[in-house]
Structure formats: C-alpha cells, structure tokens
Scaffold this active site. Structure first.
Site: not given
Ligand code: PAF
Length: 282
Positions: A190-191, A65, A41, A37-38, A151, A154
């Site tokens: 996070s990346r 994913q 979030h 988390l940052h 957010g 994305d």
């Molecule tokens: O954006 C994210 O962190 C992820 O894609 C999510 C929405 C939690 C689904 O795993």
C-alpha cells in the site's frame, strides 16, 4: 457487476454471521487488512477461497502499530474502493470496526511476542509488533475463523502472528502466502502509492539487490559481506537510507548458524519519506 459486499462494524454482528455459517457446517477463512488494497491482498482472498467456504476480510487502520512520527494520518483510506475489490475477489463479508469499538476507553492490554519480534523491524520500529500482535489477537478472537491468511512480504510479522496464535492457544491455522510483485519485481505494498515516478523506478532495485546477494553467497561470499555489498548497492541506486539487509535463519530470524538450515534475506530501505521492506528465501 458484483453485488455490494455486506459490511459489519461490531464484534457482535461479526460473530453472529460467523456462528451462522459455522452452524451450517461452513469453514471460515479470514484476511485481516488495513485497506488500500492491491493484488497482494486479493491473492490472500483467493487463497482463503481455495481453502475455506466463506471468507471474511477486515479493514482497520490500526493506530497502535504506527509511531507518532509515522504515516498513520496519511495512510491511504478508501473503504468503498476496497469493498468493491473484495467483492470482485469473492469475499463474503467485510468487518470494518470503528476505532472506539476496537480500543474503547480504558483499553489496557498489550500483546508482546518476545524473541522473534526483537530483531530487524523490532529494532527500527520498536512500537510496531506490540501494535500488530495486539490488534491481530483481537481480530482473531473477534472473528474466530478456522484459517487466517497473511502475506510473506511482511515475513517477520507472519512469524510473530504464528507465534502468538500458538502461544495463546488461539484455535486458528495461520497460513503465509507468497509475495505478489509488480513486473519489475517490486513487492506490492500500500505504501508504494507514496513513491514519486523517480522513486518508483529506483524501488525495483530492492528486490534485484536481494537476488544479487543470494547469487554472491552461492558463489561463496560470506553472509556479512553480501549484506554490506547489498547495502552499498542500494545507496548507489538512489535509496536515501538502509535500515538493514540481513541474512537470517528463516524460522527464528536469529543469526544463520548453518548454511543448510532454511534462510531468508530481509531488507528495509528508505526512498525519501517512504520505507520499503522486502525479503526472499535463500
Ligand atoms: O499487514 C497488515 O496489513 C497489518 O499489519 C495487519 C496484519 C492487518 C494488522 O493491522
């Protein structure tokens, strides 16, 4: 010091707590995350607290994913640290299911959202939105919140989630929240933790180049010319590859047919092994 955040790991325990709050007349906000988390979030938790009386966050690094060659194994994991941050932001409950509870043996369902999943991220990460749509559908059905917060960083994911909630009649309002940025404009992610000091310096160019493209379009450049120009600026700045820079209709992510409709410029580019995405409204 904030007290530790209560954590539940089963759908049953999550639903019992949510049902108890609902029976007491409280509204429930939900912030799904993959941890690491940052401030981005935490801004979602703040938005949830403003609108809802109780806030649940989930932490689940969703294997579906990630493609086999992607960073699932090395994705940063720190439940204790994340939990402390969530508690300090005023979150009320952490839902952190085990993988086997989310995807038990025999799990056979995949949620596919057509159209809005297809371009951009859908082209370059074809497995991605199926994984996101499936896990978010599950999380929403498990938590049954009034409102869920995602957010705008994305942006395409946000549109996919809005569409699935509408199409599947999931009784939840999906709220998009503004991207939170570092002082130099880099979208928090996070990346970003993967970036070397050199890459981190270059990374800030991504957002600047998108702003420059918008300026060029305002000065009369065609969208395609602005996109190509932005791509070559990214490579010149030190990005190792550009998946796309694209000006699109903000509602559909299809081609922008009319300059008077709301539009978005979106980009994905590589710095070594790290893939960064960003987008801004035109
Ligand atoms: O954006 C994210 O962190 C992820 O894609 C999510 C929405 C939690 C689904 O795993």
């Amino acid at each position: 010091m904030t007290s530790p955040l209560p954590v539940v790991r089963s759908t049953l325990a999550l639903r019992q707590q949510v049902a108890a709050w609902r029976a007491a007349g409280l509204s429930i906000g939900f912030v799904p995350t993959m941890g690491a988390l940052h401030e981005g979030h935490l801004s979602l938790v703040c938005a949830a607290k403003e609108r809802c009386q109780r806030v649940v966050a989930s932490l689940f690094v969703n294997p579906r994913q990630f493609a086999p060659h992607e960073d699932f194994e090395r994705y940063p994991r720190d439940e204790a640290g994340d939990s402390a941050l969530l508690a300090s932001a005023g979150c009320d409950l952490l839902y952190a299911p085990e993988r086997a509870a989310m995807y038990p043996d025999g799990f056979a369902t995949n949620v596919i959202v057509a159209d809005v999943s297809a371009p951009l991220e859908g082209e370059f990460r074809p497995h991605f939105f199926g994984g996101v749509a499936t896990v978010v559908t599950k999380l929403l059905m498990q938590a049954l919140p009034d409102t869920a917060f995602f957010g705008e960083k994305d942006y395409q994911q946000l549109l996919v989630i809005k569409r699935l909630a509408r199409d599947l009649d999931i009784p939840v309002e999906i709220v998009g929240c503004p991207t939170i940025r570092e002082a130099d404009g880099l979208a928090m992610s996070s990346r970003n933790a993967y970036l070397s000091a050199d890459e981190r310096r270059i990374a800030a160019r991504l957002n600047m180049v998108l702003h420059d493209a918008i300026k060029a379009m305002r000065a009369g450049a065609a969208a395609e010319a602005a996109e190509r120009e932005a791509e070559s600026h990214l490579i010149a700045a030190g990005f190792s590859g550009v998946d796309y820079v694209a000006v699109r209709d903000a509602a559909t992510l299809g081609p922008l047919r009319d300059l008077n409709t709301p539009a978005r410029i979106l980009a994905a580019a590589w710095l070594g092994k790290t893939r960064l995405i960003d987008n801004i409204a035109l």
